[in-house]
Design a protein around this motif. Sequence first.
Motif, PDB file in Angstrom:
ATOM      1  N   THR A 114       0.820  -1.261  -0.206  1.00  0.00           N
ATOM      2  CA  THR A 114      -0.304  -0.043   0.060  1.00  0.00           C
ATOM      3  C   THR A 114       1.187   1.313   0.544  1.00  0.00           C
ATOM      4  O   THR A 114       1.610   1.559   0.980  1.00  0.00           O
ATOM      5  N   MET A 115       0.648   2.118  -0.893  1.00  0.00           N
ATOM      6  CA  MET A 115       1.384   3.665  -0.952  1.00  0.00           C
ATOM      7  C   MET A 115       1.258   4.474   0.168  1.00  0.00           C
ATOM      8  O   MET A 115      -0.316   4.278  -0.047  1.00  0.00           O
ATOM      9  N   GLN A 116       1.510   5.152   1.064  1.00  0.00           N
ATOM     10  CA  GLN A 116       1.060   6.457   1.834  1.00  0.00           C
ATOM     11  C   GLN A 116       1.806   7.474   1.303  1.00  0.00           C
ATOM     12  O   GLN A 116       2.578   7.799   1.125  1.00  0.00           O
ATOM     13  N   ILE A 117       0.258   8.261   1.605  1.00  0.00           N
ATOM     14  CA  ILE A 117       0.239   9.397   1.566  1.00  0.00           C
ATOM     15  C   ILE A 117       0.641  10.427   2.895  1.00  0.00           C
ATOM     16  O   ILE A 117      -0.797  10.584   3.211  1.00  0.00           O
ATOM     17  N   VAL A 118       0.720  11.576   2.393  1.00  0.00           N
ATOM     18  CA  VAL A 118       0.932  12.032   4.144  1.00  0.00           C
ATOM     19  C   VAL A 118       0.427  13.111   3.448  1.00  0.00           C
ATOM     20  O   VAL A 118       1.451  13.988   3.129  1.00  0.00           O
ATOM     21  N   MET A 119      -0.753  14.266   3.906  1.00  0.00           N
ATOM     22  CA  MET A 119      -0.926  15.133   4.012  1.00  0.00           C
ATOM     23  C   MET A 119      -0.919  16.025   4.995  1.00  0.00           C
ATOM     24  O   MET A 119      -1.239  16.272   6.104  1.00  0.00           O
ATOM     25  N   VAL A 120      -0.846  18.467   5.360  1.00  0.00           N
ATOM     26  CA  VAL A 120      -0.351  18.924   5.930  1.00  0.00           C
ATOM     27  C   VAL A 120      -1.936  20.195   5.649  1.00  0.00           C
ATOM     28  O   VAL A 120      -1.882  19.995   4.451  1.00  0.00           O
ATOM     29  N   ASN A 121      -2.337  20.334   6.169  1.00  0.00           N
ATOM     30  CA  ASN A 121      -3.321  21.602   6.216  1.00  0.00           C
ATOM     31  C   ASN A 121      -2.522  22.377   6.858  1.00  0.00           C
ATOM     32  O   ASN A 121      -1.842  22.711   7.272  1.00  0.00           O
ATOM     33  N   SER A 122      -3.103  23.356   5.152  1.00  0.00           N
ATOM     34  CA  SER A 122      -2.243  24.250   5.216  1.00  0.00           C
ATOM     35  C   SER A 122      -1.905  26.251   6.289  1.00  0.00           C
ATOM     36  O   SER A 122      -0.860  26.030   6.319  1.00  0.00           O
ATOM     37  N   THR A 123      -3.178  25.390   6.632  1.00  0.00           N
ATOM     38  CA  THR A 123      -3.267  26.829   8.038  1.00  0.00           C
ATOM     39  C   THR A 123      -2.613  26.491   9.467  1.00  0.00           C
ATOM     40  O   THR A 123      -2.123  26.904   9.571  1.00  0.00           O
ATOM     41  N   GLN A 124      -2.786  24.958   9.302  1.00  0.00           N
ATOM     42  CA  GLN A 124      -1.809  24.242  10.627  1.00  0.00           C
ATOM     43  C   GLN A 124      -0.400  24.728  10.331  1.00  0.00           C
ATOM     44  O   GLN A 124       0.158  24.912  11.181  1.00  0.00           O
ATOM     45  N   MET A 125       0.118  24.099   9.089  1.00  0.00           N
ATOM     46  CA  MET A 125       1.078  24.404   9.050  1.00  0.00           C
ATOM     47  C   MET A 125       1.866  25.780   9.176  1.00  0.00           C
ATOM     48  O   MET A 125       3.210  25.841   9.465  1.00  0.00           O
ATOM     49  N   GLN A 126       1.016  26.628   8.417  1.00  0.00           N
ATOM     50  CA  GLN A 126       1.418  28.244   8.951  1.00  0.00           C
ATOM     51  C   GLN A 126       1.646  28.528   9.923  1.00  0.00           C
ATOM     52  O   GLN A 126       2.975  28.987  10.528  1.00  0.00           O
ATOM     53  N   ALA A 127       0.944  28.265  10.845  1.00  0.00           N
ATOM     54  CA  ALA A 127       0.812  28.153  12.434  1.00  0.00           C
ATOM     55  C   ALA A 127       1.983  28.045  13.056  1.00  0.00           C
ATOM     56  O   ALA A 127       2.438  28.378  13.480  1.00  0.00           O
ATOM     57  N   ASP A 128       2.232  26.518  12.281  1.00  0.00           N
ATOM     58  CA  ASP A 128       3.101  26.174  13.352  1.00  0.00           C
ATOM     59  C   ASP A 128       4.802  26.490  12.741  1.00  0.00           C
ATOM     60  O   ASP A 128       6.017  26.599  14.295  1.00  0.00           O
ATOM     61  N   LYS A 129       4.476  26.472  11.850  1.00  0.00           N
ATOM     62  CA  LYS A 129       5.801  27.230  11.049  1.00  0.00           C
ATOM     63  C   LYS A 129       6.178  28.657  11.371  1.00  0.00           C
ATOM     64  O   LYS A 129       7.040  28.831  12.529  1.00  0.00           O
ATOM     65  N   GLN A 130       4.623  29.591  12.183  1.00  0.00           N
ATOM     66  CA  GLN A 130       5.763  30.783  12.154  1.00  0.00           C
ATOM     67  C   GLN A 130       5.850  30.324  13.717  1.00  0.00           C
ATOM     68  O   GLN A 130       6.830  31.320  13.908  1.00  0.00           O
ATOM     69  N   ARG A 131       5.233  29.679  14.179  1.00  0.00           N
ATOM     70  CA  ARG A 131       5.379  29.388  15.719  1.00  0.00           C
ATOM     71  C   ARG A 131       6.597  29.009  16.501  1.00  0.00           C
ATOM     72  O   ARG A 131       7.876  29.453  17.260  1.00  0.00           O
ATOM     73  N   ILE A 132       7.054  27.893  15.984  1.00  0.00           N
ATOM     74  CA  ILE A 132       8.153  27.473  14.817  1.00  0.00           C
ATOM     75  C   ILE A 132       9.342  28.516  15.496  1.00  0.00           C
ATOM     76  O   ILE A 132      10.811  29.172  15.730  1.00  0.00           O
ATOM     77  N   GLU A 133       9.459  29.513  13.775  1.00  0.00           N
ATOM     78  CA  GLU A 133      10.110  31.064  13.853  1.00  0.00           C
ATOM     79  C   GLU A 133      10.448  31.623  15.062  1.00  0.00           C
ATOM     80  O   GLU A 133      11.798  31.915  15.056  1.00  0.00           O
ATOM     81  N   ASN A 134       9.014  32.051  15.038  1.00  0.00           N
ATOM     82  CA  ASN A 134       9.339  32.742  16.751  1.00  0.00           C
ATOM     83  C   ASN A 134      10.317  31.999  17.587  1.00  0.00           C
ATOM     84  O   ASN A 134      10.803  33.003  18.262  1.00  0.00           O
ATOM     85  N   ASN A 135      10.233  30.626  18.274  1.00  0.00           N
ATOM     86  CA  ASN A 135      10.900  30.612  18.517  1.00  0.00           C
ATOM     87  C   ASN A 135      12.416  29.938  18.901  1.00  0.00           C
ATOM     88  O   ASN A 135      13.061  30.378  19.177  1.00  0.00           O
ATOM     89  N   ALA A 136      12.956  29.959  17.635  1.00  0.00           N
ATOM     90  CA  ALA A 136      13.871  29.903  16.541  1.00  0.00           C
ATOM     91  C   ALA A 136      14.615  31.539  17.150  1.00  0.00           C
ATOM     92  O   ALA A 136      16.071  31.370  17.383  1.00  0.00           O
ATOM     93  N   TYR A 137      13.702  32.132  16.728  1.00  0.00           N
ATOM     94  CA  TYR A 137      14.579  33.861  16.310  1.00  0.00           C
ATOM     95  C   TYR A 137      15.043  34.284  18.595  1.00  0.00           C
ATOM     96  O   TYR A 137      15.646  34.616  18.365  1.00  0.00           O
ATOM     97  N   LYS A 138      14.323  33.895  19.323  1.00  0.00           N
ATOM     98  CA  LYS A 138      13.824  34.524  20.664  1.00  0.00           C
ATOM     99  C   LYS A 138      15.123  33.055  20.819  1.00  0.00           C
ATOM    100  O   LYS A 138      16.323  33.951  21.927  1.00  0.00           O
ATOM    101  N   ALA A 139      15.208  32.076  21.542  1.00  0.00           N
ATOM    102  CA  ALA A 139      16.512  31.303  20.806  1.00  0.00           C
ATOM    103  C   ALA A 139      17.826  31.490  20.711  1.00  0.00           C
ATOM    104  O   ALA A 139      19.162  31.706  21.582  1.00  0.00           O
TER     105      ALA A 139
END
Length: 620
Positions: A114-139
């Motif tokens: 069976t082939m497995q395909i993983v997709m991500v909700n674009s809004t969730q991904m952008q929110a997670d990315k922004q959160r991670i970026e902000n934490n990375a900038y602080k560190a």
Amino acid sequence: MHQTNFDLKANIMKAIVATLLMILALPAMAQVQNGYVKSLGRPGAKGAALQGVTIRVRGVHNAVVSAPAGTFAIAMTGKKAGDAYALQSVRKAGYELVEQGMIGRNYAFSPSVTMQIVMVNSTQMQADKQRIENNAYKAAEKNYKGKMAALQKQLNDKKITAANYQKQVDELQKQFEKYESLIGQMAEHYAKTDYDALDEKNRQINQMIENGELERAEEMINSMFDPTEALKNAKADMQRIDKQLADANALMEEAERQRQEILKRQAKDAEYLYQLFTIAYSKFDIDKAREYITTRAELDPDMAEWQVFTGLFYLEVMGDYDTAMKYNNRALAASQKQNGEESMQTALCYNNIASSHYYKKEYQKAINNFQKALGIWEKSLGEDYDVVAIAYDNMASVYKDTGKYDEAKKCLDKAFEIKKRLYGDNSPQLATLYNNRGGLCDMQGDYECAAENYSKAFEMYKTIYGEQHPSVANIYNNIGGIYGHYKDYDHALAMFAKALEIWTTTLGDNHPNTRTALVNIGEVAMLKGDELSKKENYAAALKSYTLAKQSYINAFGEANRLVGLAYEYMGLTNVYLHNPKEAEANFVSAIEAHSKAPDGKASHIASLKETLQVIRDNMK
């Protein structure tokens, strides 16, 4: 005025959204490739089956749609087990592929696997990315300030020379400025990590990194993983397995099983190395970061994705264009071998090779490779794809730098057409393009056009990021430059002041953007004072130049050319304010800074001494 226009976006490591196709039923009694589509597993939320995902295989007329259980089956008429097939499109509204390289990659048809395909909700991904970026900038900012304080203490304690201090401060400042070139990609990597595929320890480490808890993550990795042994073990294991495969066909099945186990461990080692790279890079420990990411690439030279990111690191951070080209070419060869000439990953490799040529100012080679990437994307996907718009935007950057403004405008217009069809006329997705168009108009002296485009970008950036974000400050700065061109100094000062406020809050007092805003404020205040002969305007200019001078000293120390220039501006302003003693002191300091600076010019110092003598003669 100092302004920021648009730069080449070399890093296009984002998922590619496929075209929507008509869904038709599978023919009865056909050989089928079974598959399963799931959402991305994230901390505290496992991935779930995705219904309504449209999947199409290249060369197959009918598209299929995933069932409520996430399953799908594609007819493979005329194919037998082991025959190659490739995905042409995978699409669901509001979602994107986690692994963009799946599009165009060759897979072996198997009725039982069976082939497995993983997709991500674009809004969730952008929110997670922004959160991670902000934490990375602080560190990163915390680490930056700590290193600056340590260097200052070493200098105060006379443990290092002023020259050594200056050298290390310059290098740290350069790395801080370069940090932004990869932070977005690093954040996207973690935002797209499928936590369902990680073991518990890896999940814990990833969460620590996402939250900016870098020390804890590093300690946990080091307790169970030795990066110096990873490459050694990988090479020894692969050599042993290759020998087994060559010596005895009878052992093929067992060897292949072991090979898969090693590859599985190798993938885990690669993730540890990427995590260590993330931590080291956030601490501005560039030597360790280079060691970790290079070791990851060498674990498997045929893993195109690892070569792509390593090439990007050498390009954007190290400025080592030849080494970057080595990894980009290796990635291209691996992708061509594994996925074919017309795969999405091969196109990405051409794009990154073009970026290397761009930085080396080999503009025609850059254009040639951008066009190769664009050709593959347009042929495989059609025109209406975000990545196609990005390719046109990249070519616009090359044409802009070579002074071919008409060609640059054509490419930008093409990028606009595509993005407007995809997202609508007022989508925030157009923000960067409006900023880039504003920069192009600004360079051509069409300030009305520049102002109009900067304003549109400004509203969109505020929608995406809110008011307090460096990108919003960048637009304030650019708009301030436009007001400066029109000699509307009050509005120019207001814009530069907003840029200064945001950059100081988000990037700190010693960031280059912060100094840019201070110098801009000083220049406009001087112009305003000269025009209106108002003493308070000169005083405002003096204040900004003084702050800029202190920021330069904090970043580079006293013995620096930029510090000398700041003292010169202060001295000139004090001349206008009729403060001869202060002007004299400023020019004495300017001469001292230029004289001690490694790149100080004798002719400039001589000119400063003449000015100082004039001031002293007038004082008599």
